[in-house]
Design a protein around this motif. Structure first.
Motif: not given
Length: 506
Positions: A249, A253, A256, A267, A269, A310, A313, A475, A477
């Motif tokens: 994770n 973020p 990203i 990616i 999510n 985040t 996210y 999330a 991620l």
């Protein structure tokens, strides 16, 4: 914690995850082929030990569960309970008896038979061995007896109905260990999974290698390496330079965008089981007053916090229920952002002149970032916060979880269905609400078709009582190098399940 009063229930950094790595092939050569079969995993908080039955920390099952260790049944990528070491199972009408038929081909990596006696040994150890963590004992606590019907059939009897028993048997509490290796689990994990443990020591990566005698579908990779990063920028750089091939994770973020080229990366999510909680120590006088707890909830703009920490996210929550839970409902608006109401409540509680509180957080990126935001927000309503960052996991666990030496803290709890921990006054929050505890008991032991509604009621009680400030659900991620597949978008168990991981380059 995951004492494990449940330390596995949180994973500091987040559900930390893993990353899968596949070094690109070039033409021919033994070295190139060897590199192409490696899986390199980027993770955040390292384990503190190796035995998941006696040591806390979500990093242990994330690396070892389903990969090195297996269970009778497992949680799949859709959150469903499916066969693993058991080909099938039967639950009696009264919910008190489970009969498992074992996979006839299953063996431990050592070559030893994985039969009903081995299953009995592992499950009874959870019940009888004082060294096994309290959380695991609690999860399988309704188990009264384990009987070997024959070499391929195991019968488990419960003392009372437990609608969560099979769910927990599918995770760390239900690991089936090689009986010949139980005495050395702290240095040499001994299971039946598609990988075997190769090496790990403090400050170094964890390495798993292919189980060449695996009874099921073998992994396509020769080895898996978990590399641990305390600095998210360093982790992102490692990904960009090719030293990592998956980030799971993502701890930063906001960065990203550097992985948005679909020709190089994929990616994911998804959602996780991780609830990020601003926890209160209910042993402290201030938190015995619901108005203080409510004031703190009103004082924090959680939408802005999510953007700050985040980049947006994740999912705002209002109780200890993640979106992956069957009884999830949106309670995020239970306490909206209202600093004027926060000031009024504090004054009514006798803190009109101000309130001083400590905030002790683990040395994890999301926690330290959230602490800065929260400290500023609470200052605006008259609460002065002194922040202390503790090394994670050892010092945070010692000071906060073990000694309860804190007023407030922030952590991501990643253990599935962990709302039940609020029914244990001995857990580090020291929350004690008889109405909530009764609902949890009824959900667990009552008719199975009533469980979801009872759990929803319990979640609403927890939210209304402002037992904590339930900030958001993390999330899941994940960034994968292009061509890698078989890694779940959603994190539905304690495991970073790599059993289906593959690549178009193999």
């Amino acid at each position: 914690m995951n004492i494990r009063l449940g330390r596995r229930s949180f994973l500091g950094a987040t559900v930390i995850g893993a990353a899968a790595s596949l070094v690109a092939c070039s033409s021919g050569g033994a070295e190139t082929q060897e590199q192409a079969r490696q899986l390199v995993i980027g993770a955040t908080a390292p384990p503190a030990a190796l035995d998941p039955s006696t040591n806390s920390g979500a990093a242990i099952p994330q690396a070892l569960l389903y990969n090195v260790y297996e269970t009778l049944v497992k949680i799949d990528s859709d959150g469903q309970i499916v066969p693993l070491l058991a080909t099938s199972w039967n639950e009696s009408e009264d919910g008190l008896t489970y009969t498992f038929t074992l996979q006839p081909k299953a063996t431990f990596a050592s070559g030893a038979a994985l039969d009903a006696e081995a299953v009995k040994t592992s499950l009874e150890r959870v019940k009888n061995d004082d060294a096994v963590l309290a959380t695991l004992k609690s999860q399988l606590g309704a188990m009264e007896s384990v009987t070997v019907q024959d070499a391929s059939t195991v019968v488990v009897k419960l003392s009372q109905r437990d609608n969560d028993w099979l769910y927990y048997a599918a995770q760390t509490a239900g690991i089936i260990y090689d009986p010949d290796g139980i005495d050395s689990l702290g240095t040499a994990p001994a299971g039946s999974g598609p990988f075997v443990f190769e090496s790990w020591s403090e400050g170094n990566p964890m390495v798993l290698t292919r189980n060449e005698s695996y009874w099921g579908t073998p992994t396509v990779f020769d080895s898996v390496t978990f590399k641990y990063f305390s600095d998210p920028t360093a982790e992102n750089s490692a990904m960009s330079s090719g030293d990592l091939d998956v980030i799971s994770n993502m701890q930063a973020p906001q960065a990203i965008s550097q992985f948005e080229d679909p020709d190089q990366y994929t990616i994911l999510n998804g959602t996780s089981m991780g609830e990020v909680v601003l926890g209160f120590n209910h042993q402290r006088e201030a938190f015995s007053d619901v108005r203080v707890r409510q004031a703190i909830n009103y004082a924090i703009n959680r939408s802005d916090l999510l953007q700050t920490v985040t980049a947006g996210y994740g999912t705002l929550i209002g109780s200890m229920v993640a979106p992956t839970d069957p009884w999830y409902e949106d309670l995020a608006d239970t306490y909206g952002y209202d600093p004027d109401t926060a000031r009024r409540l504090l004054a009514e509680a006798g803190y009109g002149e101000g309130l001083d509180l400590s905030l002790r957080v683990p040395s994890l990126p999301y926690a330290t970032s959230a602490a800065t935001f929260i400290t500023s927000q609470l200052a605006q309503v008259g609460i002065t916060v002194t922040t202390d960052t503790l090394e994670f996991p050892s010092r945070w666990i010692d000071e906060v979880m073990t000694k309860s030496n804190y007023d407030m803290t922030i952590i991501s709890h990643v253990e599935g269905r962990d709302i039940a921990k609020w029914a244990n006054p001995e857990y580090y929050w020291h929350y004690d609400n008889p109405e909530f505890t009764q609902l949890i008991t009824e959900a667990k032991t009552g008719p199975a078709d009533e469980q979801t509604e009872k759990m929803k009621q319990a979640a609403r009680v927890l939210a209304d009582d402002a037992a904590a400030d339930f900030l958001y659900s993390m999330a899941n991620l994940v960034v994968l190098r292009a061509g890698i597949s078989g890694i779940s978008e959603n994190l539905t168990s304690e495991s970073m399940d790599l059993t289906a991981a593959s690549s178009t380059d193999i």
